[in-house]
Design an enzyme around this catalytic site. Structure first.
Site, PDB file in Angstrom:
ATOM      1  N   GLU A 177       9.895   1.453  10.546  1.00 18.29           N
ATOM      2  CA  GLU A 177      10.931   2.473  10.332  1.00 18.29           C
ATOM      3  C   GLU A 177      10.262   3.815  10.389  1.00 18.29           C
ATOM      4  OE1 GLU A 177      14.047   0.511   7.398  1.00 18.29           O
ATOM      5  OE2 GLU A 177      14.201   2.564   8.122  1.00 18.29           O
TER       6      GLU A 177
ATOM      7  N   CYS B 110      13.967  10.677   6.255  1.00 20.66           N
ATOM      8  CA  CYS B 110      13.935  10.252   7.662  1.00 20.66           C
ATOM      9  C   CYS B 110      15.315  10.346   8.297  1.00 20.66           C
ATOM     10  CB  CYS B 110      13.389   8.836   7.753  1.00 20.66           C
ATOM     11  SG  CYS B 110      14.242   7.707   6.651  1.00 20.66           S
TER      12      CYS B 110
ATOM     13  N   GLU C  23      10.691  16.570  14.630  1.00 21.92           N
ATOM     14  CA  GLU C  23      11.062  16.259  13.252  1.00 21.92           C
ATOM     15  C   GLU C  23      10.299  17.203  12.319  1.00 21.92           C
ATOM     16  OE1 GLU C  23       9.568  12.697  11.358  1.00 21.92           O
ATOM     17  OE2 GLU C  23      11.535  12.331  10.490  1.00 21.92           O
TER      18      GLU C  23
ATOM     19  N   THR D 267       6.175   8.346  13.259  1.00 18.41           N
ATOM     20  CA  THR D 267       6.101   7.667  14.554  1.00 18.41           C
ATOM     21  C   THR D 267       4.651   7.634  15.038  1.00 18.41           C
ATOM     22  OG1 THR D 267       8.393   8.146  15.079  1.00 18.41           O
ATOM     23  CG2 THR D 267       6.932   7.776  16.953  1.00 18.41           C
TER      24      THR D 267
ATOM     25  N   VAL E 246       1.820   7.333  13.248  1.00 11.89           N
ATOM     26  CA  VAL E 246       1.100   6.202  12.630  1.00 11.89           C
ATOM     27  C   VAL E 246       1.744   4.888  13.072  1.00 11.89           C
ATOM     28  CG1 VAL E 246       0.302   5.151  10.469  1.00 11.89           C
ATOM     29  CG2 VAL E 246       0.326   7.636  10.694  1.00 11.89           C
TER      30      VAL E 246
ATOM     31  N   LYS F 166       0.879  -1.172   0.000  1.00 12.57           N
ATOM     32  CA  LYS F 166       0.000   0.000   0.000  1.00 12.57           C
ATOM     33  C   LYS F 166       0.917   1.223   0.000  1.00 12.57           C
ATOM     34  CE  LYS F 166      -1.668   3.102   1.936  1.00 12.57           C
ATOM     35  NZ  LYS F 166      -1.566   4.532   1.492  1.00 12.57           N
TER      36      LYS F 166
END
Ligand code: NAP
Length: 500
Positions: free
Chosen positions: A264, A298, A396, A243, A245, A188
């Site tokens: 990840e 990331c 972030e 993070t 989700v 997905k």
């Protein structure tokens, strides 16, 4: 693609895609359709079906059948390897086309997209070798009456949810290794960037992958994504994304079938620069680390932690480098910094830039959104006079925004690097090997670079510590992540009876 000219342009009409189940594309039909506009040009480039719950269930059922009838897991490793190698060959031949659609949907520079596809070829080639070398263990030391075997088996049906920042690269850091291990997949991709995942489905089929082994559903995370997390017939879920989700992924697994997870997630990655570094190299590396993929990365090095004696000079060197990076049309060969991928991310980044100033940090360079006539762009931005408690230093941003924090001692640099809930990546720049190794040992990060950044190869595992995730992807570590370990204890000869 305009074939008549060497200057690439967006397509005149958006390209229609179906989703992909059981070896064939399914057209949108009566389903709602999502139209994706190129962030670099503001024109529609792709149209994709919004899959329904029934579509997702059908894709999982198909992957389940393909796993349970062992059409892939029981194939000899040589056959699996041959298909992975053919995939690499087709990818090499179609690299230009994949790079073009990746650039259109994501906004990254075409030169970068081409290099990423080149890297993906190498991942399939490595995975072909690993399919043939992955193995278990044996214990021939259990006495004459027994033999212990440890075998590896595929986990089963793997759900694969990927983000929009490196749609094809992140996919190819996982798919070859999942397939090498004998699993089947329901992917997905982010609704923003699904085209190249669907193109991979076509390529795998052309390479000879049996129908049903690799399936792709399109649609939003909140709808089909959430259903994939909760599906009882999915044995493992590999999630790459935020993070926030990631927490939902863990909760869904706990609520349903305890599916195995690979996560990840986010990062707020330090780049530690000592005064004894090659400052020219370090300035180039730090500039690359924050501006590559417009900081929508990331592992981007968003916190510069620099020795105080060189902090002012080094900050100016980095700002000087960034000022020379070429921002422009992602389809232009010369562009180094492309467009911001989504409208929401554009707002988030500009919001953080405003917040940095409000919090009292000083804008050393950048901070504005250049008007290129079309698309959305943000200049690489550097803040000084930052304190560790500021939001721009802690959260972030996922954009080209660098914060500079000075340090005085090695211990202080390590403490500052570790002062974050994340642990994805870190770099150290120093010509003193003792310092560099001490820092590499004491900073909590799944990936660590010495005198470089954002570097590596498919052999190197990727993944994070702390809130940056669980598990490792790529190379043999990636194959093993998608396999179960079974212990088989075998008795030799006549049993010594318990009931005499
Ligand atoms: P995101 O919102 O978490 O989305 C990631 C993926 O999850 C997308 O496919 C998204 O689909 C899907 N999704 C969203 N909500 C979902 C739900 N409730 N259930 C199931 N799936 C759901 O993250 P993003 O904004 O795309 O990416 C930015 C974040 O990803 C950053 O935090 C970044 O650090 C992280 N990231 C980490 C890595 C890594 O390797 N560690 C790599 C890249 C990005 P839709 O987009 O279709 O909604």
């Amino acid at each position: 693609m305009d074939q008549s000219s060497t200057i690439l342009t967006p397509p005149s009409e958006p390209r229609e895609f179906g989703f992909f189940v059981d070896g064939a594309f399914v057209p949108a039909g009566t389903r709602d359709v999502f139209e994706r506009a190129s962030p670099g040009h503001g024109v529609p480039v792709t149209r994709l079906p919004k899959c329904t719950d029934a579509d997702l269930d059908a894709a999982v059922a198909c992957a389940r059948r393909a796993f349970d009838d062992r059409r892939w897991s029981a194939a000899a490793a040589t056959d699996r390897a041959a298909i992975l190698l053919r995939t690499a060959d087709i990818l090499r031949a179609r690299a230009e086309e994949i790079a073009y659609w990746e650039t259109l949907e994501n906004g990254k520079p075409i030169a970068q997209a081409r290099a990423e596809v080149g890297g993906c070829v190498g991942m399939f080639e490595l995975a072909a070798g690993l399919a043939r070398t992955v193995h278990g263990d044996s214990f021939n030391n259990t006495g004459d009456g027994a033999l212990g075997l440890v075998t590896r088996e595929p986990v089963g049906v793997v759900g694969l949810i990927t983000p929009w920042n490196f749609p094809f690269l992140i996919l190819c850091e996982r798919v070859p290794y999942i397939l090498a291990g004998g699993n089947t997949i329901v992917a997905k991709p982010s609704e923003m960037t699904s085209a190249t995942t669907l193109m991979l489905a076509e390529i795998l089929t052309e390479a000879g992958l049996p129908a049903g082994v690799f399936n792709v559903v399109t649609g939003s995370g909140r709808s089909v994504g959430q259903r994939l997390l909760e599906h009882m017939d999915v044995d493992m879920l590999s999630f790459t994304g935020s993070t926030a989700v990631g927490r939902a992924v863990v909760e869904a697994s706990g609520r349903t079938n305890f599916k195995k997870l690979g996560l990840e997630l986010g990062g707020k990655n330090p780049q530690i620069v000592f005064a004894d570094a090659d400052l020219e190299d370090a300035a180039d590396g730090v500039a690359f680390g924050i501006a590559f993929n417009t900081g929508q990365c990331c592992v981007s090095g968003s916190r510069l932690i620099v020795e105080r004696s060189v902090a002012d000079k080094f900050g100016r060197m980095v700002a000087g480098k960034l000022a020379k990076a070429r921002i422009g049309d992602p389809l232009d060969e010369a562009t180094q910094i492309g467009a911001i991928t989504t409208d929401a991310q554009n707002d988030t980044i500009m919001g953080y830039i405003a917040k940095g100033t409000e919090e009292g940090a000083t804008l050393l360079s950048g901070g504005t959104a250049p008007d290129l006539g079309q698309g959305q762009y943000i200049e690489p931005t550097v803040f000084t006079d930052v304190t560790p408690d500021m939001a721009i230093a802690r959260e972030e941003i996922f954009g080209p925004v660098l914060t500079i924090l000075p340090f005085d001692t090695l211990d202080e640099a390590i403490a500052m690097a570790n002062d974050t809930e994340y642990g994805l990546a870190a770099s150290v720049w120093s010509k003193n090997i003792d310092k560099a190794l001490t820092v590499s040992r004491q900073v909590s990060a799944g990936r660590f670079w010495v005198n470089t950044t954002l570097a590596g190869g498919p052999e190197m595992p990727i993944g994070g510590f702390k809130l940056s995730g669980w598990g490792r992807e790529a190379g043999m570590y990636g194959v093993e992540e998608y396999m179960q370990v079974k212990s088989v204890f075998i008795e030799i000869g006549k049993r010594d009876h318990w009931i005499k």
